[in-house]
Design a protein around this motif. Structure first.
Motif, PDB file in Angstrom:
ATOM      1  N   GLU A  68     -25.802  23.087  51.350  1.00  0.00           N
ATOM      2  CA  GLU A  68     -26.019  22.757  52.749  1.00  0.00           C
ATOM      3  C   GLU A  68     -24.682  22.339  53.333  1.00  0.00           C
ATOM      4  O   GLU A  68     -24.012  21.469  52.788  1.00  0.00           O
ATOM      5  N   PHE A  69     -24.296  22.972  54.402  1.00  0.00           N
ATOM      6  CA  PHE A  69     -23.032  22.666  55.035  1.00  0.00           C
ATOM      7  C   PHE A  69     -23.257  21.600  56.103  1.00  0.00           C
ATOM      8  O   PHE A  69     -24.280  21.579  56.766  1.00  0.00           O
ATOM      9  N   TYR A  70     -22.289  20.716  56.261  1.00  0.00           N
ATOM     10  CA  TYR A  70     -22.384  19.631  57.239  1.00  0.00           C
ATOM     11  C   TYR A  70     -22.454  20.208  58.645  1.00  0.00           C
ATOM     12  O   TYR A  70     -21.669  21.060  59.020  1.00  0.00           O
ATOM     13  N   GLN A  71     -23.397  19.733  59.396  1.00  0.00           N
ATOM     14  CA  GLN A  71     -23.523  20.081  60.799  1.00  0.00           C
ATOM     15  C   GLN A  71     -23.471  18.789  61.594  1.00  0.00           C
ATOM     16  O   GLN A  71     -24.270  17.881  61.352  1.00  0.00           O
ATOM     17  N   PRO A  72     -22.529  18.654  62.505  1.00  0.00           N
ATOM     18  CA  PRO A  72     -22.484  17.416  63.289  1.00  0.00           C
ATOM     19  C   PRO A  72     -23.750  17.279  64.118  1.00  0.00           C
ATOM     20  O   PRO A  72     -24.359  18.286  64.500  1.00  0.00           O
ATOM     21  N   GLN A  74     -26.301  16.983  67.058  1.00  0.00           N
ATOM     22  CA  GLN A  74     -26.283  17.572  68.399  1.00  0.00           C
ATOM     23  C   GLN A  74     -26.130  16.458  69.425  1.00  0.00           C
ATOM     24  O   GLN A  74     -26.792  15.433  69.344  1.00  0.00           O
TER      25      GLN A  74
END
Length: 149
Positions: A68-72, A74
């Motif tokens: 799972e890649f980091y997603q800032p 929203q």
């Protein structure tokens, strides 16, 4: 002599394949002088074999993985107050707060941020006082600043 040279590589290959065994190494864990010791051979009467999973290296991250890649998070857009002044940037609001400056069309939340909570409300008017004396009245219609005195 020609046959002797051809046989030699075959004999060497046969010898290598026949006499090599797969390399397996065990890791042993035991206690020595109150310390936990790891070794490649039994190190005491209490030695036990530790199973170690092989480390996998290489490959591509985009195939068959659960990475799972980091997603800032929203950013939520600023709520639209429906007032004519609309959205005011935070740096401008801070400047207005220092100057205690409001203008027509601001929302109740914006005025409350700049001037603070009113001491009392008189109908549609917010009344501000300092040391018992009225310092300003601000009138709101439909949640928007319409006039002040």
């Amino acid at each position: 002599m020609h046959n002797a040279q051809r046989i030699t590589p075959r004999v060497i290959l046969f010898t290598i394949v026949t006499f090599t065994t797969p390399v397996t190494a065990a890791i042993y864990q035991c206690q020595q002088h109150g310390q936990t010791v790891f070794s490649d051979r039994p190190c005491g009467s209490d030695a036990r074999v530790i199973d170690v999973s092989p480390v996998r290296t290489g490959g591509r991250l985009d195939q068959g993985s659960d990475v799972e890649f980091y997603q800032p998070p929203q950013r939520r857009p600023a709520p639209d107050s429906g007032c004519p002044a609309g959205y005011i940037q935070s740096s401008d609001l801070r400047r207005m707060r220092v100057q205690e400056h409001v203008h027509e069309g601001m929302s109740e939340a914006q005025v409350r941020y700049i001037l603070g909570d009113p001491e009392r409300q008189d109908g549609q008017w917010w009344v501000y006082e300092r040391r018992g004396e009225e310092t300003g009245r601000y009138r709101f219609r439909q949640g928007c600043l319409s006039s002040w005195r």
